[in-house]
Design a protein around this motif. Sequence first.
Motif, short mmCIF file in Angstrom:
data_model
loop_
_atom_site.label_atom_id
_atom_site.label_comp_id
_atom_site.label_asym_id
_atom_site.label_seq_id
_atom_site.Cartn_x
_atom_site.Cartn_y
_atom_site.Cartn_z
N ARG B 316 -16.83 -11.70 10.71
CA ARG B 316 -15.70 -11.56 10.25
C ARG B 316 -14.38 -11.78 10.85
NH1 ARG B 316 -18.60 -7.09 7.88
NH2 ARG B 316 -18.14 -5.86 9.63
N GLU B 317 -14.49 -11.37 12.27
CA GLU B 317 -13.39 -11.51 13.16
C GLU B 317 -12.94 -13.21 13.27
OE1 GLU B 317 -14.60 -9.82 16.93
OE2 GLU B 317 -14.07 -7.73 16.13
N ALA B 320 -11.21 -14.26 10.27
CA ALA B 320 -10.13 -13.74 10.22
C ALA B 320 -9.05 -14.64 11.14
CB ALA B 320 -10.02 -12.18 10.82
N ARG B 321 -9.76 -15.05 12.32
CA ARG B 321 -9.17 -15.75 13.27
C ARG B 321 -8.58 -17.33 12.55
NH1 ARG B 321 -11.79 -13.34 17.34
NH2 ARG B 321 -13.67 -14.95 16.92
N GLN B 323 -8.51 -17.86 9.59
CA GLN B 323 -7.64 -18.04 8.31
C GLN B 323 -6.06 -17.78 9.06
OE1 GLN B 323 -8.68 -14.70 5.89
NE2 GLN B 323 -10.55 -15.96 4.83
N GLN B 324 -6.11 -16.96 10.07
CA GLN B 324 -4.61 -17.02 10.64
C GLN B 324 -4.14 -18.14 10.96
OE1 GLN B 324 -2.69 -14.46 11.17
NE2 GLN B 324 -1.19 -15.06 12.42
N ASP B 376 -11.01 -11.43 1.93
CA ASP B 376 -12.50 -11.25 2.38
C ASP B 376 -13.13 -9.92 1.94
OD1 ASP B 376 -14.74 -11.91 3.33
OD2 ASP B 376 -14.40 -11.48 5.43
N LYS B 408 -3.43 -15.35 2.92
CA LYS B 408 -4.13 -14.24 3.59
C LYS B 408 -2.84 -13.36 3.69
CE LYS B 408 -5.73 -13.03 8.08
NZ LYS B 408 -5.48 -13.17 9.61
N GLU B 411 -3.12 -10.10 6.05
CA GLU B 411 -3.04 -10.29 7.54
C GLU B 411 -2.01 -9.33 8.37
OE1 GLU B 411 -5.30 -11.47 9.79
OE2 GLU B 411 -6.76 -11.25 8.27
#
Lengths: 173, 435
Positions: B316-317, B320-321, B323-324, B376, B408, B411
Amino acid sequence: MAVLSATYRRDLEIRRYPSLVYGLVPLVALVLQAWLPRVLGRFAWFDLPLVVTVYFALGRRSPIQGTFMGASMGLFEDALSHHAIGVNGIAKTVVGFLAASVGVRIDVENFTVRLLLSFLLSILASVIYVFVYRFLLGMELEWSWLIELFKAIGNSVIAVLTFPLLDRLQIRD
Amino acid sequence: MESFFVRYRNLVVLLAVLLAQIIGLAVQVRRIGDGRGKLDPGDGPGVRLIRLWANALVSPAERAIHGSKLGIGGLWQNYIDLRHVREQNQELQKTIDRLRLEQASMLEDARQGQRLQGLIGFQEKYIYKTVAAQVFGSSGSDQSRVFYIDKGAGEGLDRDMAVITPDGIVGKVRDVFPHSSQVLAINDPTSGAGVILGTTRIRGILRGNAAGQPEIVGILADNRIQPGERVLTSGGDQIFPRGLPVGTVEKVVRDPERDGFIIVAVKSSAHLDRLDEVLVVTSTEPRFSPADQHEIATSETLKGPEAAAIHDEQVREQQARDQQKASEMMAEHLPGLIDPNLPPDQQPLHDSSNPNPVTNPPRALHPDRFTPGIADGTTATDSTAPQEQTPKAAPEGKHPGQIGGSGKPSEKPTAKPASSAPAKAGQSNTPRRNP
């Protein structure tokens, strides 16, 4: 005439023991030889089966019996060790034969004779043992003459002390 | 011919007996490469039979003596040494004797109990399976440093099993009988054990010398080896488990037979001349106590879900990274929708000449987690999910894909309410360059 007299003397002085003695005394010697070193540690400078062999060979005065007595005692000693079976057997076979042969010719009741015979036969047994082990078999053996000397002295002392006790076990007419 | 045998029958018998024994020796000993003799380590059937007979003949009596404690020592204490005293004061001395004997017996029992307690404690903690045995006899020869224990094949013992005490190694099982075994001590010249020095990590072979002291041979001269260094089993001999204490270095002497080599005399940790109880390592498979087994099982049970949870969290992390990073890259390369220097009616959003007009992206027929605007962990059909995550960023009725186009929305939720979705989208992302 001389031969006859010698034979007569030999027959006269042959010692006889109860059958149980022939079985028990060697067995006790073997058991004690296996057990006492646990108590005495490295100071167990004696060879009781050798002492018993010498005693019976001297008493019976039969080289054949001495031979078999020595062989059986030696083989049992070898069997209790992890060495090849027969090294002690050969040494004690010769000792038994010689002790019986000497017993025919000299008076073995004498204190000094017993002491000397035990000492010399112990040394001889050690020599034969080393000879067979190192030269006949070609195997490495670490040993010390000093210890063998102490062992011979120990055997002599034990022989002097135990022979009179064993004499009491013989059958007297 | 007959008279010859009769006349020399003593010599003939002697020679026959000697010859038979020499032949017997020749069967047992074989020559090796350098011309020296070597005893076959595995006894033949005949030799083994003789050893079995000798053991069967001597062991019961030896065990009886050992068990009843009626040895020479007992005879001495109970009779010879007390005879003179008994004459002086018979009654009193009898009482004292009885008390002394009882005390000695109790003391001996207590000592034995302590020894056994220590032995059992070690046995329980020791990782390998062991069998406790009592020493009851020896070979009777100082040239054969073997002893006998009261456990044999019936108790699961076998050849070449390690014999140890809590203090250190003792020897290995050399021969096994039905209910007794012969153990070759480590201080016998024919024994051999792989050892390693604790500090210098130098390996060598341990064997005994003529005086019955263990020593390490085959080591090149090394000044680092000092008296007092611990000696452990190396495990290389496949008999003694690795890491068992052997003893300490007593002294280092030059090997008189080999130049450049030294002999390291070792003081054995185990009291080899005063052995009473020993342990025989019957299995080198690790053995765990019930408590250890429970902990291992618990650990195994927990390991799966915990590992899965940790893995999911990491995924997940990472997502997230990613997508960022993707949103930032898109923000850098896509044309800006809002120019802060222009009035609202001249914004590129309303410019018909804009080659890239903002249009609502077509709604995916089969949305998945890669569909823009689908956060997500939310279902593609749940169009309100982004709104729930960023309630101020997504006005009602708007498609999630309209929110900033970053893909996103959750975020970076904005702190202030936006007047319009595009404006909100432009503020919530990184600063944009005008085309």
